[in-house]
Design a protein around this motif. Structure first.
Motif, PDB file in Angstrom:
ATOM      1  N   VAL A 141      22.968 -24.788  14.221  1.00 11.54           N
ATOM      2  CA  VAL A 141      22.863 -23.322  14.211  1.00 11.54           C
ATOM      3  C   VAL A 141      24.250 -22.697  14.309  1.00 11.54           C
TER       4      VAL A 141
ATOM      5  N   VAL B 213      14.991 -24.037  18.247  1.00 13.63           N
ATOM      6  CA  VAL B 213      15.538 -24.785  19.387  1.00 13.63           C
ATOM      7  C   VAL B 213      14.693 -24.531  20.629  1.00 13.63           C
TER       8      VAL B 213
ATOM      9  N   ILE C 275      11.245 -26.307  20.341  1.00 17.04           N
ATOM     10  CA  ILE C 275      11.308 -27.744  20.609  1.00 17.04           C
ATOM     11  C   ILE C 275      11.346 -28.004  22.109  1.00 17.04           C
ATOM     12  N   LEU C 276      12.171 -27.242  22.796  1.00 18.87           N
ATOM     13  CA  LEU C 276      12.347 -27.433  24.236  1.00 18.87           C
ATOM     14  C   LEU C 276      11.037 -27.229  24.985  1.00 18.87           C
TER      15      LEU C 276
ATOM     16  N   VAL D 270      17.109 -31.081  20.566  1.00 19.69           N
ATOM     17  CA  VAL D 270      17.619 -29.781  21.021  1.00 19.69           C
ATOM     18  C   VAL D 270      19.130 -29.692  20.837  1.00 19.69           C
TER      19      VAL D 270
ATOM     20  N   TRP E 284      15.437 -33.957  24.039  1.00 12.90           N
ATOM     21  CA  TRP E 284      16.804 -33.463  24.229  1.00 12.90           C
ATOM     22  C   TRP E 284      17.714 -33.855  23.070  1.00 12.90           C
TER      23      TRP E 284
ATOM     24  N   GLY F 133       9.890 -28.365  14.444  1.00 14.82           N
ATOM     25  CA  GLY F 133      11.273 -28.598  14.834  1.00 14.82           C
ATOM     26  C   GLY F 133      12.111 -29.165  13.706  1.00 14.82           C
TER      27      GLY F 133
ATOM     28  N   ALA G 100      17.536 -20.988  15.413  1.00 13.95           N
ATOM     29  CA  ALA G 100      17.809 -20.792  16.845  1.00 13.95           C
ATOM     30  C   ALA G 100      16.506 -20.630  17.623  1.00 13.95           C
TER      31      ALA G 100
ATOM     32  N   LEU H 178      20.082 -29.674  16.874  1.00 12.58           N
ATOM     33  CA  LEU H 178      19.750 -28.448  16.145  1.00 12.58           C
ATOM     34  C   LEU H 178      20.604 -27.273  16.632  1.00 12.58           C
ATOM     35  N   SER H 179      20.894 -27.220  17.910  1.00 12.03           N
ATOM     36  CA  SER H 179      21.753 -26.149  18.441  1.00 12.03           C
ATOM     37  C   SER H 179      23.130 -26.173  17.784  1.00 12.03           C
TER      38      SER H 179
END
Length: 479
Positions: free
Chosen positions: A89, A234, A237-238, A82, A79, A21, A231, A85-86
């Motif tokens: 992107v 992400v 990681i989730l 997430v 979270w 991640g 992407a 990083l989102s």
């Protein structure tokens, strides 16, 4: 036995998951350095402008890392990562369109107004990117101190710290290949050649002009391709990560009792952090040493591609990318060995490893400085790899040492504080280096490794005052 097996499964799942991640954060952060030479050649953006941008975003990153350290100690790490990083992107995808946005704003495709608008747009995107980049380390640090016992932390967190070098190394190779292999070939267009030569301050016979004209627009893909890879990170990681052992029904780590246990209120936490972090001389010394180490690190990572491509040996973009990549790969090995040596040779006293390895980093950089002009590039490659090997060991250990001192309840806060100092280094490596480059040219670049060697040795001398500090700051029951 079943609980132990389950814990080991989840511990390694979290370590590997957070490594991958965090590697993705570097994909959408260190790609900018490889776009710098192409942007300068195509649009005439000066080193001073790039330096100011690098300083601005580095300071923003440091402040964000500082703030997110405090958030991470009390937030869900999964979270936290997430969301951050989102956002990175999306911003990197937008970065590839910066020239088009500038064209829409100014109504022209070149000239001072176009370039200034493009620089301003890039600066805004990079600032926002680094706001969210600063939310990457804190959650990962929280995961490490909550899933790894103090006596194993140096070895396993040094393994996790490989994510820095893995990310920077892979993206160096990817972006070096993009710059050297993609884009439009306009090398037969005299107008393009003349424009690039003027932007570089040279004439059209310079091989660098032809190389740049052969890959016009390749810089865009330095942002788009890493963003698409990130992407996927992400989603990974989730699916992979969980916050603490108790979040999956496992007991918390033994021998990690803190003064906050049972009284973790907002006011008690605030007092605890003030005493353990802000009033702790150990943390201040580590933070100042980190400042010196990061000056050396960023001088190589942020300006290395330009120095290697435009210096005495004029390496190709792809070879420059591989050279920086090897610096990072050697750093990976240095992290692992530094962690193992800390736990198994120095019995957890990572500060001693830091002293020795920062001195050795200085010697390697000194060796590069004294290489004769025209030397085989392999000699520089070997010395730079050795410098990376010794440099990244201390970097991996700084938050291990501080985390053990301030305990898992304030480890990310201490890491954020150290990060703030670390990224203050960009005042020199960003605007400072850009200004000195534009002002003194080769006179400055010819001495850059000598300066960096001095900085590394100064850092070794500073952290040597911690040679005999106690192992950790946890509350241990008296027997």
């Amino acid at each position: 036995m079943k609980t132990k097996h389950s814990f080991k499964h989840w511990q390694w799942r979290v370590i590997i998951g957070s490594m991958i991640g965090y590697t993705m954060f570097y994909f959408v952060r260190k790609n900018f350095s490889f776009a710098i030479p192409a942007l300068g050649a195509e649009y005439g953006i000066t080193d001073t402008s790039f330096g100011v941008i690098l300083t601005l975003v580095g300071l923003i990153y440091g402040v964000s890392k500082f703030i997110n350290g405090f958030i991470a100690d009390r937030a869900n790490a999964r979270w936290h990562l997430v969301i951050a990083l989102s956002a990175c992107v999306v911003l990197n995808l937008a970065f590839g369109w910066s020239a088009d946005i500038s064209r829409l704003i100014t109504g022209c495709s070149d000239g001072p107004d176009f370039v200034n608008a493009m620089v301003a747009f890039m600066a805004v995107l990079l600032v926002l990117n680094n706001v969210f980049q600063g939310a990457g380390f804190g959650p990962c640090n929280r995961l490490m101190v909550n899933w790894i016992p103090p006596k194993e932390l140096a070895t396993k967190m040094s393994l996790w710290n490989m994510s820095h070098s893995i990310g920077a190394g892979i993206v160096a190779v990817i972006c070096g290949s993009i710059i050297g292999g993609m884009g439009a070939d306009l090398s037969a267009d005299p107008q393009v050649l003349s424009s690039i030569a003027a932007n570089l301050g040279t004439d059209v016979s310079d091989p660098l002009v032809t190389t740049s004209a052969s890959h016009v627009g390749a810089w865009r893909w330095c942002f788009w391709i890493p963003a698409l890879i990130a992407a996927a990170g992400v989603i990974f990681i989730l699916v992979t990560l969980r916050d603490t052992p108790s979040s999956v029904g496992l007991p918390e780590l033994p021998d990690t009792k803190t003064e906050l246990d049972g009284s973790d209120t907002g006011e008690n936490y605030r007092k605890f952090v003030i005493r353990k972090v802000f009033k702790n001389p150990v943390v201040w010394i580590i933070a100042t040493t980190a400042l010196m180490l990061y000056i050396v690190r960023f001088a190589v990572l942020d300006w290395g591609p330009k120095l290697l491509q435009q210096g005495e040996n004029k390496l190709s973009p792809s070879l420059a990318g591989w050279t920086i990549g090897i610096f990072e790969i050697a750093g990976c090995l240095g992290m692992i060995s530094a962690g193992w040596i800390t736990d198994h040779v120095f019995k957890g006293k990572g500060q001693r490893v830091c002293v020795i390895e920062m001195c050795l980093t200085g010697l390697c950089l000194l060796g590069i400085h004294f290489l004769p002009d025209g030397s085989n590039p392999v000699y520089m490659l070997v010395l730079l790899a050795l410098a990376g090997y010794f440099l990244y060991g201390p970097q991996a250990l700084f938050c291990v040492i501080s985390g053990n001192q301030v305990t898992k309840k304030a480890a990310s806060a201490a890491g954020g504080f150290i990060g703030l100092f670390s990224y203050a280094s960009v005042i020199f490596t960003g605007a400072g280096v850009g200004f000195l480059s534009d002002t003194y040219g080769d006179g400055f670049w010819n001495n850059i490794f000598l300066i960096m060697a001095g900085v590394a040795v100064a850092g070794a001398l500073l952290i040597s005052v911690l040679w005999n500090i106690k192992d950790d700051g946890y509350v241990h029951d008296e027997n």
